[in-house]
Scaffold this motif. Structure first.
Motif, PDB file in Angstrom:
ATOM      1  N   VAL A   1      27.452  28.045  30.882  1.00 39.08           N
ATOM      2  CA  VAL A   1      28.158  27.915  32.155  1.00 39.08           C
ATOM      3  C   VAL A   1      29.378  28.824  32.167  1.00 39.08           C
ATOM      4  O   VAL A   1      29.627  29.535  33.151  1.00 39.08           O
ATOM      5  CB  VAL A   1      28.544  26.445  32.424  1.00 39.08           C
ATOM      6  CG1 VAL A   1      29.461  26.329  33.638  1.00 39.08           C
ATOM      7  CG2 VAL A   1      27.291  25.599  32.617  1.00 39.08           C
ATOM      8  N   GLU A   2      30.139  28.843  31.080  1.00 38.21           N
ATOM      9  CA  GLU A   2      31.314  29.725  31.010  1.00 38.21           C
ATOM     10  C   GLU A   2      30.908  31.184  31.184  1.00 38.21           C
ATOM     11  O   GLU A   2      31.536  31.929  31.937  1.00 38.21           O
ATOM     12  CB  GLU A   2      32.058  29.532  29.693  1.00 38.21           C
ATOM     13  CG  GLU A   2      32.845  28.244  29.637  1.00 38.21           C
ATOM     14  CD  GLU A   2      33.543  28.027  28.309  1.00 38.21           C
ATOM     15  OE1 GLU A   2      33.271  28.753  27.326  1.00 38.21           O
ATOM     16  OE2 GLU A   2      34.375  27.093  28.252  1.00 38.21           O
ATOM     17  N   LYS A   3      29.850  31.591  30.509  1.00 40.11           N
ATOM     18  CA  LYS A   3      29.389  32.984  30.596  1.00 40.11           C
ATOM     19  C   LYS A   3      28.942  33.325  32.017  1.00 40.11           C
ATOM     20  O   LYS A   3      29.277  34.384  32.538  1.00 40.11           O
ATOM     21  CB  LYS A   3      28.246  33.220  29.614  1.00 40.11           C
ATOM     22  CG  LYS A   3      27.740  34.634  29.616  1.00 40.11           C
ATOM     23  CD  LYS A   3      26.631  34.836  28.602  1.00 40.11           C
ATOM     24  CE  LYS A   3      26.098  36.253  28.670  1.00 40.11           C
ATOM     25  NZ  LYS A   3      24.985  36.450  27.746  1.00 40.11           N
TER      26      LYS A   3
ATOM     27  N   ASN B   1      30.977  36.194  34.196  1.00 36.16           N
ATOM     28  CA  ASN B   1      30.275  37.428  34.545  1.00 36.16           C
ATOM     29  C   ASN B   1      30.420  37.791  36.020  1.00 36.16           C
ATOM     30  O   ASN B   1      30.041  38.895  36.417  1.00 36.16           O
ATOM     31  CB  ASN B   1      28.796  37.329  34.189  1.00 36.16           C
ATOM     32  CG  ASN B   1      28.553  37.551  32.714  1.00 36.16           C
ATOM     33  OD1 ASN B   1      29.378  38.105  32.007  1.00 36.16           O
ATOM     34  ND2 ASN B   1      27.402  37.099  32.241  1.00 36.16           N
ATOM     35  N   LEU B   2      30.953  36.886  36.835  1.00 36.97           N
ATOM     36  CA  LEU B   2      31.157  37.181  38.252  1.00 36.97           C
ATOM     37  C   LEU B   2      32.384  38.063  38.439  1.00 36.97           C
ATOM     38  O   LEU B   2      33.448  37.782  37.866  1.00 36.97           O
ATOM     39  CB  LEU B   2      31.365  35.883  39.045  1.00 36.97           C
ATOM     40  CG  LEU B   2      30.169  34.969  39.197  1.00 36.97           C
ATOM     41  CD1 LEU B   2      30.599  33.655  39.829  1.00 36.97           C
ATOM     42  CD2 LEU B   2      29.104  35.632  40.045  1.00 36.97           C
ATOM     43  N   ALA B   3      32.244  39.114  39.239  1.00 39.29           N
ATOM     44  CA  ALA B   3      33.387  39.964  39.557  1.00 39.29           C
ATOM     45  C   ALA B   3      34.415  39.127  40.306  1.00 39.29           C
ATOM     46  O   ALA B   3      34.075  38.422  41.257  1.00 39.29           O
ATOM     47  CB  ALA B   3      32.940  41.145  40.415  1.00 39.29           C
TER      48      ALA B   3
ATOM     49  N   ARG C   1      28.871  28.584  42.543  1.00 38.27           N
ATOM     50  CA  ARG C   1      27.812  27.567  42.560  1.00 38.27           C
ATOM     51  C   ARG C   1      26.455  28.205  42.243  1.00 38.27           C
ATOM     52  O   ARG C   1      25.667  27.655  41.478  1.00 38.27           O
ATOM     53  CB  ARG C   1      27.728  26.897  43.927  1.00 38.27           C
ATOM     54  CG  ARG C   1      28.856  25.954  44.229  1.00 38.27           C
ATOM     55  CD  ARG C   1      28.676  25.384  45.649  1.00 38.27           C
ATOM     56  NE  ARG C   1      29.767  24.544  46.035  1.00 38.27           N
ATOM     57  CZ  ARG C   1      29.832  23.228  45.817  1.00 38.27           C
ATOM     58  NH1 ARG C   1      28.838  22.624  45.217  1.00 38.27           N
ATOM     59  NH2 ARG C   1      30.877  22.549  46.196  1.00 38.27           N
ATOM     60  N   LYS C   2      26.203  29.353  42.845  1.00 35.67           N
ATOM     61  CA  LYS C   2      24.925  30.037  42.628  1.00 35.67           C
ATOM     62  C   LYS C   2      24.792  30.488  41.177  1.00 35.67           C
ATOM     63  O   LYS C   2      23.731  30.348  40.568  1.00 35.67           O
ATOM     64  CB  LYS C   2      24.787  31.227  43.575  1.00 35.67           C
ATOM     65  CG  LYS C   2      23.437  31.931  43.424  1.00 35.67           C
ATOM     66  CD  LYS C   2      23.240  32.997  44.453  1.00 35.67           C
ATOM     67  CE  LYS C   2      21.916  33.710  44.363  1.00 35.67           C
ATOM     68  NZ  LYS C   2      21.133  33.630  43.162  1.00 35.67           N
ATOM     69  N   ALA C   3      25.866  31.019  40.603  1.00 36.68           N
ATOM     70  CA  ALA C   3      25.820  31.478  39.215  1.00 36.68           C
ATOM     71  C   ALA C   3      25.526  30.321  38.269  1.00 36.68           C
ATOM     72  O   ALA C   3      24.713  30.448  37.350  1.00 36.68           O
ATOM     73  CB  ALA C   3      27.139  32.155  38.846  1.00 36.68           C
ATOM     74  N   VAL C   4      26.165  29.179  38.494  1.00 39.87           N
ATOM     75  CA  VAL C   4      25.928  27.998  37.658  1.00 39.87           C
ATOM     76  C   VAL C   4      24.501  27.496  37.864  1.00 39.87           C
ATOM     77  O   VAL C   4      23.808  27.162  36.898  1.00 39.87           O
ATOM     78  CB  VAL C   4      26.969  26.893  37.961  1.00 39.87           C
ATOM     79  CG1 VAL C   4      26.606  25.599  37.251  1.00 39.87           C
ATOM     80  CG2 VAL C   4      28.368  27.357  37.559  1.00 39.87           C
TER      81      VAL C   4
END
Length: 68
Positions: free
Chosen positions: A20-22, A26-28, A57-60
């Motif tokens: 989750v942290e990564k 990784n999001l700009a 939310r999408k990244a997670v």
């Protein structure tokens, strides 16, 4: 800089925490992400002009977890 705390479901181990942290880091526009496995939260520091909460939310979600 802005800060938000996301409630993340589905984490059960340190690997989950790191995933989750990564995904968030990784999001700009995200300058920091700290996950508390016990509390099931992710505290994110970010530039609101570069990234929004929906992108987080999408990244997670893409990493396999659910933001409540």
């Amino acid at each position: 800089m802005a800060e938000v705390t996301l409630h993340v479901e589905g984490m059960s181990c340190n690997h989950c925490k790191m995933s989750v942290e990564k995904a968030l880091k990784n999001l700009a526009g995200v300058t920091g992400a700290t996950v508390d496995l016990g509390a099931k939260t992710a505290r994110v520091t970010y530039d609101a002009g570069k990234v929004d909460i929906e992108a987080m939310r999408k990244a997670v979600s893409d990493a396999g977890y659910e933001v409540k």
